[in-house]
Design a protein around this motif. Structure first.
Motif, mmCIF file in Angstrom:
data_model
loop_
_atom_site.group_PDB
_atom_site.id
_atom_site.type_symbol
_atom_site.label_atom_id
_atom_site.label_comp_id
_atom_site.label_asym_id
_atom_site.label_seq_id
_atom_site.Cartn_x
_atom_site.Cartn_y
_atom_site.Cartn_z
ATOM 1 N N LYS A 48 0.846 -1.201 0.000
ATOM 2 C CA LYS A 48 0.000 0.000 0.000
ATOM 3 C C LYS A 48 0.877 1.244 0.000
ATOM 4 C CE LYS A 48 -4.217 -1.612 2.079
ATOM 5 N NZ LYS A 48 -5.215 -1.399 3.107
ATOM 6 N N GLY A 49 0.459 2.247 -0.749
ATOM 7 C CA GLY A 49 1.189 3.504 -0.788
ATOM 8 C C GLY A 49 2.451 3.459 -1.628
ATOM 9 N N PHE A 50 2.615 2.418 -2.421
ATOM 10 C CA PHE A 50 3.832 2.273 -3.232
ATOM 11 C C PHE A 50 3.990 3.442 -4.200
ATOM 12 C CE2 PHE A 50 5.875 0.880 -7.177
ATOM 13 C CZ PHE A 50 7.105 0.479 -6.680
ATOM 14 N N GLN A 51 5.206 3.945 -4.307
ATOM 15 C CA GLN A 51 5.561 4.993 -5.260
ATOM 16 C C GLN A 51 6.465 4.387 -6.327
ATOM 17 O OE1 GLN A 51 4.597 8.354 -5.052
ATOM 18 N NE2 GLN A 51 3.235 7.632 -3.434
ATOM 19 N N LEU A 52 6.251 4.783 -7.580
ATOM 20 C CA LEU A 52 7.095 4.283 -8.667
ATOM 21 C C LEU A 52 8.570 4.492 -8.347
ATOM 22 C CD1 LEU A 52 5.410 5.440 -11.998
ATOM 23 C CD2 LEU A 52 5.507 3.147 -11.056
ATOM 24 N N LEU A 53 9.378 3.506 -8.665
ATOM 25 C CA LEU A 53 10.820 3.623 -8.467
ATOM 26 C C LEU A 53 11.382 4.540 -9.541
ATOM 27 C CD1 LEU A 53 11.544 -0.157 -7.798
ATOM 28 C CD2 LEU A 53 11.239 1.667 -6.113
ATOM 29 N N ILE A 54 12.232 5.475 -9.133
ATOM 30 C CA ILE A 54 12.804 6.426 -10.092
ATOM 31 C C ILE A 54 14.325 6.378 -10.122
ATOM 32 C CG2 ILE A 54 10.833 7.998 -10.067
ATOM 33 C CD1 ILE A 54 12.406 9.733 -8.071
ATOM 34 N N ALA A 55 14.924 5.585 -9.252
ATOM 35 C CA ALA A 55 16.382 5.477 -9.164
ATOM 36 C C ALA A 55 16.900 4.473 -10.194
ATOM 37 C CB ALA A 55 16.771 5.010 -7.757
ATOM 38 N N PRO A 56 18.213 4.483 -10.451
ATOM 39 C CA PRO A 56 18.820 3.404 -11.249
ATOM 40 C C PRO A 56 18.592 2.068 -10.535
ATOM 41 C CG PRO A 56 20.346 5.226 -11.013
ATOM 42 C CD PRO A 56 19.200 5.510 -10.090
ATOM 43 N N LEU A 57 18.356 1.013 -11.314
ATOM 44 C CA LEU A 57 17.930 -0.261 -10.727
ATOM 45 C C LEU A 57 18.802 -1.438 -11.140
ATOM 46 C CD1 LEU A 57 14.118 0.166 -11.433
ATOM 47 C CD2 LEU A 57 15.288 0.562 -9.261
ATOM 48 N N VAL A 58 18.778 -2.446 -10.282
ATOM 49 C CA VAL A 58 19.344 -3.764 -10.569
ATOM 50 C C VAL A 58 18.164 -4.733 -10.565
ATOM 51 C CG1 VAL A 58 20.852 -5.613 -9.759
ATOM 52 C CG2 VAL A 58 21.524 -3.221 -9.442
ATOM 53 N N VAL A 59 18.014 -5.504 -11.639
ATOM 54 C CA VAL A 59 16.907 -6.454 -11.740
ATOM 55 C C VAL A 59 17.468 -7.848 -12.021
ATOM 56 C CG1 VAL A 59 14.835 -7.109 -13.036
ATOM 57 C CG2 VAL A 59 15.299 -4.690 -12.569
ATOM 58 N N THR A 60 17.006 -8.804 -11.239
ATOM 59 C CA THR A 60 17.349 -10.207 -11.455
ATOM 60 C C THR A 60 16.065 -10.945 -11.801
ATOM 61 O OG1 THR A 60 19.173 -10.095 -9.872
ATOM 62 C CG2 THR A 60 18.337 -12.292 -10.427
ATOM 63 N N LEU A 61 16.088 -11.645 -12.921
ATOM 64 C CA LEU A 61 14.944 -12.458 -13.345
ATOM 65 C C LEU A 61 15.334 -13.928 -13.294
ATOM 66 C CD1 LEU A 61 13.660 -10.559 -16.501
ATOM 67 C CD2 LEU A 61 12.635 -10.577 -14.242
ATOM 68 N N LYS A 62 14.509 -14.709 -12.644
ATOM 69 C CA LYS A 62 14.653 -16.162 -12.660
ATOM 70 C C LYS A 62 13.471 -16.689 -13.461
ATOM 71 C CE LYS A 62 16.810 -16.324 -8.116
ATOM 72 N NZ LYS A 62 16.690 -16.847 -6.734
ATOM 73 N N VAL A 63 13.766 -17.258 -14.617
ATOM 74 C CA VAL A 63 12.722 -17.720 -15.535
ATOM 75 C C VAL A 63 12.640 -19.248 -15.429
ATOM 76 C CG1 VAL A 63 11.948 -17.764 -17.928
ATOM 77 C CG2 VAL A 63 13.210 -15.772 -17.057
ATOM 78 N N PHE A 64 11.476 -19.726 -14.983
ATOM 79 C CA PHE A 64 11.243 -21.160 -14.813
ATOM 80 C C PHE A 64 10.320 -21.627 -15.931
ATOM 81 C CE2 PHE A 64 12.357 -19.462 -10.719
ATOM 82 C CZ PHE A 64 13.138 -20.434 -10.129
ATOM 83 N N LEU A 65 10.856 -22.478 -16.807
ATOM 84 C CA LEU A 65 10.093 -22.967 -17.956
ATOM 85 C C LEU A 65 9.613 -24.396 -17.715
ATOM 86 C CD1 LEU A 65 12.473 -21.623 -20.704
ATOM 87 C CD2 LEU A 65 10.239 -20.706 -20.104
ATOM 88 N N ALA A 66 8.443 -24.697 -18.248
ATOM 89 C CA ALA A 66 7.873 -26.037 -18.109
ATOM 90 C C ALA A 66 8.674 -27.043 -18.926
ATOM 91 C CB ALA A 66 6.419 -26.034 -18.569
ATOM 92 N N LYS A 67 8.481 -28.290 -18.608
ATOM 93 C CA LYS A 67 9.131 -29.365 -19.359
ATOM 94 C C LYS A 67 8.772 -29.238 -20.832
ATOM 95 C CE LYS A 67 8.968 -32.448 -15.427
ATOM 96 N NZ LYS A 67 8.375 -33.602 -14.805
ATOM 97 N N GLY A 68 9.766 -29.395 -21.689
ATOM 98 C CA GLY A 68 9.541 -29.335 -23.127
ATOM 99 C C GLY A 68 9.528 -27.933 -23.713
ATOM 100 N N ARG A 69 9.697 -26.913 -22.905
ATOM 101 C CA ARG A 69 9.719 -25.537 -23.400
ATOM 102 C C ARG A 69 11.148 -25.017 -23.377
ATOM 103 N NH1 ARG A 69 4.540 -22.179 -23.316
ATOM 104 N NH2 ARG A 69 3.027 -23.850 -23.347
ATOM 105 N N SER A 70 11.431 -24.096 -24.293
ATOM 106 C CA SER A 70 12.749 -23.457 -24.297
ATOM 107 C C SER A 70 12.576 -21.999 -24.684
ATOM 108 C CB SER A 70 13.695 -24.161 -25.264
ATOM 109 O OG SER A 70 13.230 -24.007 -26.581
ATOM 110 N N MET A 71 13.576 -21.207 -24.358
ATOM 111 C CA MET A 71 13.542 -19.780 -24.628
ATOM 112 C C MET A 71 14.965 -19.252 -24.516
ATOM 113 S SD MET A 71 11.560 -16.859 -22.364
ATOM 114 C CE MET A 71 9.970 -17.563 -22.603
ATOM 115 N N ASP A 72 15.323 -18.326 -25.382
ATOM 116 C CA ASP A 72 16.628 -17.685 -25.284
ATOM 117 C C ASP A 72 16.633 -16.728 -24.097
ATOM 118 O OD1 ASP A 72 17.434 -18.962 -27.557
ATOM 119 O OD2 ASP A 72 17.129 -17.243 -28.873
#
Length: 120
Positions: A48-72
């Motif tokens: 609640k009350g969240f304000q958009l982030l305006i600073a430089p950011l570090v983002v980590t994405l962990k992408v979990f794919l189902a069996k038989g799927r692939s993605m670059d």
């Protein structure tokens, strides 16, 4: 700040079409629906009350794919990051450090995203 986006991760490249008259690319309705789904999940996870982030950011994405799927790994972040524009941060050009980790053959397809401020 941590987020989890349920469902099969998708890339924008797989859902682009081209207007046969103008030659301009457009996104399919299916992809627009996927992006809206991410935005709804963001809203449900923001404090609640969240304000958009305006600073430089570090983002980590962990992408979990189902069996038989692939993605670059290079294609994986675009749809997720674009969906966060105006919801988590002002614009994804604020991301100075992006890490993408791919996990294959998973029974729970999803994207986990960790966002932190970059201390310059």
């Amino acid at each position: 700040m941590n987020f989890v986006f349920s469902g099969h991760p998708r890339t924008k490249d797989n859902f682009k079409g081209f207007n046969r008259f103008s030659g301009r690319p457009y996104l399919s309705q299916e992809f627009k629906q996927y992006e809206r789904s991410i935005q709804y999940q963001i809203l449900a996870q923001l404090p609640k009350g969240f304000q958009l982030l305006i600073a430089p950011l570090v983002v980590t994405l962990k992408v979990f794919l189902a069996k038989g799927r692939s993605m670059d790994a290079g294609n994986a972040p675009k749809s997720c990051l674009d969906a966060c524009n105006g919801y988590v941060w002002k614009d994804d050009k604020q991301i100075y450090d992006l890490r993408v980790m791919m996990f294959y053959r998973n029974d729970n397809p999803r994207i986990e995203m960790i966002v932190t401020s970059l201390n310059l």
